[in-house]
Design an enzyme around this catalytic site. Sequence first.
Site, mmCIF file in Angstrom:
data_model
loop_
_atom_site.group_PDB
_atom_site.id
_atom_site.type_symbol
_atom_site.label_atom_id
_atom_site.label_comp_id
_atom_site.label_asym_id
_atom_site.label_seq_id
_atom_site.Cartn_x
_atom_site.Cartn_y
_atom_site.Cartn_z
ATOM 1 N N CYS A 66 0.826 -1.210 0.000
ATOM 2 C CA CYS A 66 0.000 0.000 0.000
ATOM 3 C C CYS A 66 0.859 1.258 0.000
ATOM 4 C CB CYS A 66 -0.940 -0.009 1.194
ATOM 5 S SG CYS A 66 -0.128 -0.319 2.786
ATOM 6 N N HIS A 118 -1.836 5.210 6.838
ATOM 7 C CA HIS A 118 -0.436 5.615 6.891
ATOM 8 C C HIS A 118 -0.354 7.088 6.474
ATOM 9 C CE1 HIS A 118 0.650 1.392 7.138
ATOM 10 N NE2 HIS A 118 0.161 1.141 5.934
#
Length: 337
Positions: free
Chosen positions: A141, A221
Amino acid sequence: MAKVKVAINGYGTIGKRVADAVALQDDMEVVGISKTKPNFEAQVAALKGYDIYVPESSKDSFAKAGLKVAGVIEDMIEKADIIVDCTPGKIGVTNKALYEKAGKKAIWQGGESKDVCPISFNAEANYDQAYGADFVRVVSCNTTGLCRAIYPLDQKYGVEKVRVTIVRRAGDPGDIKTGPIDALVLDPVKLPSHHGPDVKTIMPHINITSAAIKAPTTFMHLHVLNIKLKKECTADDVRALFQSRSRMKLISDGISSTAEIIEFGRDLGRSRNDMWESCIFKDSISMDDGELYFFQAIHQESDVIPENVDAIRAMMKLEKDNLKSIEKTNKAMGIGL
């Protein structure tokens, strides 16, 4: 034209999302998903009508739970044209022999080492390399988010150097086993983190240094990027460039946190509040002394999902043009709306 038959080996955080995304496409179909335990995810898969395949050793537990199985995992592999391996990191590589024995194409996720296969994948940056390939790894990701930002900048202005610090979520929302609870953990202590080298598996010429910190959050994140470009540009130029990319969403309207982005996804009515796009904080884009700075947030549960769909399309030669594949995937999933 017959639809490509896709099997999802591993129906967890990524697998269940890949299955739902594939089911939305008009040129591919889900022929089965695999589970090892009859948990709530298996129950939901059954409710959605997916055929469930299990290891031989799990048949009894599924029967006791009242869950019908369509066969063992080897049966699912035999039925498929291509397998998307979404089993936990470091486990997927052990399945490679199964796919090779059956003569089937396969996709792995970023939790596996780059050594699992010769091609790492990003839909915009290197779709051509995956065209007709047998084995492909969709990068993690974070690496997906970095490639989405770096590639267009490099194409238009040239990238001389990338420095990125990644503040990583500690675990997914449903993960009750992972920490930390009250700490910031260097991940790893010795630089670089794996993300910079992973970017280079797709764009080998990019000069990038990465560091990562694990934080006690589950939402997303966060990347802090500093990029030195070869050609001059303004912050507005970069905003316009990012705005032109369907899998990059400029975030504004008072949003200044990952929690608010997830709430934004909920308000948009996104399935599982997924934010498939890289979320760039619009006002953070700035130039200082000729260098570019910005923040981007990455929804770790979902940003790689459209990349998996495009990888299937490339490997099965369903579409030669990567931009047409991206457009097709986006339209089916509602990305960019």
